[in-house]
Write an enzyme that holds these catalytic residues in place. Structure first.
Site, PDB file in Angstrom:
ATOM      1  N   ASP A 154       0.814  -1.224   0.000  1.00 16.19           N
ATOM      2  CA  ASP A 154       0.000   0.000   0.000  1.00 16.19           C
ATOM      3  C   ASP A 154       0.844   1.269   0.000  1.00 16.19           C
ATOM      4  O   ASP A 154       0.444   2.306   0.540  1.00 16.19           O
ATOM      5  CB  ASP A 154      -0.951   0.032   1.208  1.00 16.19           C
ATOM      6  CG  ASP A 154      -1.866  -1.174   1.261  1.00 16.19           C
ATOM      7  OD1 ASP A 154      -2.568  -1.416   0.268  1.00 16.19           O
ATOM      8  OD2 ASP A 154      -1.870  -1.884   2.278  1.00 16.19           O
ATOM      9  N   HIS A 211      -3.903  -2.054  -6.562  1.00 16.56           N
ATOM     10  CA  HIS A 211      -3.232  -0.797  -6.889  1.00 16.56           C
ATOM     11  C   HIS A 211      -4.293   0.198  -7.341  1.00 16.56           C
ATOM     12  O   HIS A 211      -5.052  -0.068  -8.276  1.00 16.56           O
ATOM     13  CB  HIS A 211      -2.200  -1.010  -8.004  1.00 16.56           C
ATOM     14  CG  HIS A 211      -0.984  -1.750  -7.542  1.00 16.56           C
ATOM     15  ND1 HIS A 211      -0.039  -2.238  -8.405  1.00 16.56           N
ATOM     16  CD2 HIS A 211      -0.560  -2.070  -6.299  1.00 16.56           C
ATOM     17  CE1 HIS A 211       0.917  -2.836  -7.714  1.00 16.56           C
ATOM     18  NE2 HIS A 211       0.617  -2.741  -6.441  1.00 16.56           N
ATOM     19  N   LYS A 234       3.380 -29.245  -6.333  1.00 18.75           N
ATOM     20  CA  LYS A 234       3.175 -29.767  -7.695  1.00 18.75           C
ATOM     21  C   LYS A 234       1.785 -30.369  -7.872  1.00 18.75           C
ATOM     22  O   LYS A 234       1.591 -31.341  -8.596  1.00 18.75           O
ATOM     23  CB  LYS A 234       4.281 -30.770  -8.045  1.00 18.75           C
ATOM     24  CG  LYS A 234       5.659 -30.104  -8.119  1.00 18.75           C
ATOM     25  CD  LYS A 234       6.774 -31.087  -8.357  1.00 18.75           C
ATOM     26  CE  LYS A 234       7.158 -31.834  -7.106  1.00 18.75           C
ATOM     27  NZ  LYS A 234       7.789 -30.973  -6.090  1.00 18.75           N
ATOM     28  N   PRO A 260      -9.772  -0.755   7.341  1.00 18.53           N
ATOM     29  CA  PRO A 260      -8.964   0.401   7.733  1.00 18.53           C
ATOM     30  C   PRO A 260      -7.506  -0.020   7.865  1.00 18.53           C
ATOM     31  O   PRO A 260      -7.195  -1.018   8.511  1.00 18.53           O
ATOM     32  CB  PRO A 260      -9.549   0.805   9.089  1.00 18.53           C
ATOM     33  CG  PRO A 260     -10.901   0.188   9.140  1.00 18.53           C
ATOM     34  CD  PRO A 260     -10.816  -1.071   8.335  1.00 18.53           C
ATOM     35  N   ILE A 295       3.361  12.782   0.489  1.00 17.29           N
ATOM     36  CA  ILE A 295       3.978  13.825   1.323  1.00 17.29           C
ATOM     37  C   ILE A 295       2.960  14.915   1.657  1.00 17.29           C
ATOM     38  O   ILE A 295       3.009  15.532   2.732  1.00 17.29           O
ATOM     39  CB  ILE A 295       5.225  14.425   0.628  1.00 17.29           C
ATOM     40  CG1 ILE A 295       5.995  15.346   1.571  1.00 17.29           C
ATOM     41  CG2 ILE A 295       4.863  15.137  -0.666  1.00 17.29           C
ATOM     42  CD1 ILE A 295       6.676  14.651   2.711  1.00 17.29           C
TER      43      ILE A 295
END
Length: 423
Positions: A12, A40, A140, A303, A331
């Site tokens: 994440d 994603h 396998k 969450p 950021i």
């Protein structure tokens, strides 16, 4: 040129956005491990998408998008996501390795039943069938895509594995037994769905690389969920490290650049030690503000646990990824803080260390905190790194020193355009 985009932390981190950005200048994007157990999130001119199975380059006309042999291929999920794209006019070029293996419905069922059996001791699985899938692959007893096209082979293989499956289903989980007919019917349905996309990816990528194409390897989850170098057993079941990427993609060549992605704070979904974690209102506020839709799992909706930037974990994550560059995301989320805390060390039994240790140590470690001045101004519209507030740049400089890997890109929002070159 072969590049890998991987996570430096628990997953994440914002890898999907970076892959989407890098896809603009790439020819091939390859998913090389994991399945639909993580997502994603991509935000672009088409809208907002949570991709779980498809590579993040599917929004570009010029790219070939590949499901590599190392992927846990959930065919219904693959088809569902593809149809969602097509409904919005997006028609990606997609191929699937004939050596990829298939997530069966009984893998998902075993995953659900085992988590229920474990109760409070469960590992926090997404219940997507990933652990049972990889167990079968290495025992396998899994099904490779290429096997779908040989009925005699399938018939014989089901006879070989069904008693083993039913020993668990009936005697451990007290469920009705699997039937050969249902398994064969499922495999035939998957064959018909996936047939148009199946190619020999090994030779395709070999040719692409010889032609000088730019190939992007897209990782799922992060370094700290790796079964060898992560917080095992609270890990995933496939290796999340960049240098597995060339194997899981079907391209056993040297990787030129490894981009490790990390947030400007910490977050994770799932169980396991998380030394940097914060709680209460402090955590709730960060979780609400985190990213475009807050800190909630793209796959589970759970969450996310959140915390301060963990320099110990991130430095370790960058090292085990063999990172040549770091992309720092989110950021902008920290802009509300007057003071920003960073975890610079761990204390265990009275000893302070900068090493990321074993799970048994991490579970009893406490964070060593250093505080930095915040910038307290919205930075989401800034497009030039030099225009960022001085305190913001000082924070990034400090993180770079702490993680000992160059931070080359800084993302200040969820959109493609919200990313700045630092070097």
């Amino acid at each position: 040129m072969i590049k890998a985009i991987v996570g430096a932390n628990w997953g994440d981190e914002g890898k999907g956005k970076l892959t989407d950005v890098f896809a603009h200048e790439s020819d091939v994007i390859v998913r090389f491990q994991g399945g639909n157990n993580a997502g994603h999130t991509i935000i672009n001119d088409y809208g907002k998408f949570a991709l779980h199975m498809l590579p993040s380059g599917v929004f570009y006309d010029h790219t070939v998008n590949v499901i590599g042999n190392g992927v846990a291929l959930n065919i219904p999920s693959f088809i569902s996501e593809l149809r969602e794209l097509e409904e919005k006019g997006i028609k990606p070029k997609l191929v699937v390795s004939d050596r990829a293996q298939i997530v069966m419905s009984y893998h998902v069922r075993f995953d659900e039943l085992e988590e229920a059996r474990l109760g409070k001791a469960q590992f926090g699985s997404t219940k997507s069938g990933i652990a049972p899938f990889y167990s079968d692959k290495y025992a396998k007893t899994g099904f490779q895509v290429s096997e779908l096209f040989n009925d005699a082979w399938l018939d014989s293989k089901i006879d070989r594995i069904i008693d083993q499956k039913n020993a668990l289903m009936v005697h451990l989980y007290n469920q009705a037994p699997l039937t050969k007919e249902a398994i064969l019917r499922e495999l035939h349905e998957y064959r018909d769905l996936i047939k148009p996309y199946v190619v020999d990816v090994f030779n395709l990528l070999d040719d692409m690389q010889k032609q000088g194409k730019t190939i992007l390897l897209e990782g799922q989850l992060g370094a700290l969920r790796d079964p060898d170098f992560g917080i095992y057993p609270y890990s995933t079941s496939s290796t999340t490290l960049a240098y597995y990427g060339s194997i899981g993609a079907g391209l056993p060549k040297a990787i030129d650049e490894v981009w490790a992605v990390t947030k400007a704070y910490s977050s994770c979904v799932g169980s396991g030690p998380f030394v940097a974690e914060i709680f209460g209102e402090e955590a709730d506020q960060l979780r609400r503000l985190g990213g475009d839709a807050g800190e909630f799992g793209a796959t589970t909706g759970r969450p996310r646990r959140v915390g301060y930037f963990d320099a110990v974990a991130t430095r370790y994550g960058c090292k085990v990824q063999g990172a040549t560059h770091v992309a720092l995301t989110n950021i902008d989320v920290l802009s509300y803080l007057d003071e920003i805390n960073v975890v610079t060390g761990y204390e265990y039994e009275g000893v302070i260390t900068q090493d990321f240790g074993a799970v048994s140590v991490l579970e009893k470690s406490t964070p060593v905190i250093k505080s930095f001045a915040g910038w307290n101004v919205d930075i989401s519209d800034i497009t030039d790194y030099d225009a960022l507030p001085e305190n913001c740049k000082a924070y990034i400089d400090a993180l770079e020193q702490l993680i000992e890997t160059p931070i080359a890109l800084v993302s200040n929002g969820p959109k493609r355009s919200q990313i700045m070159n630092r070097r």
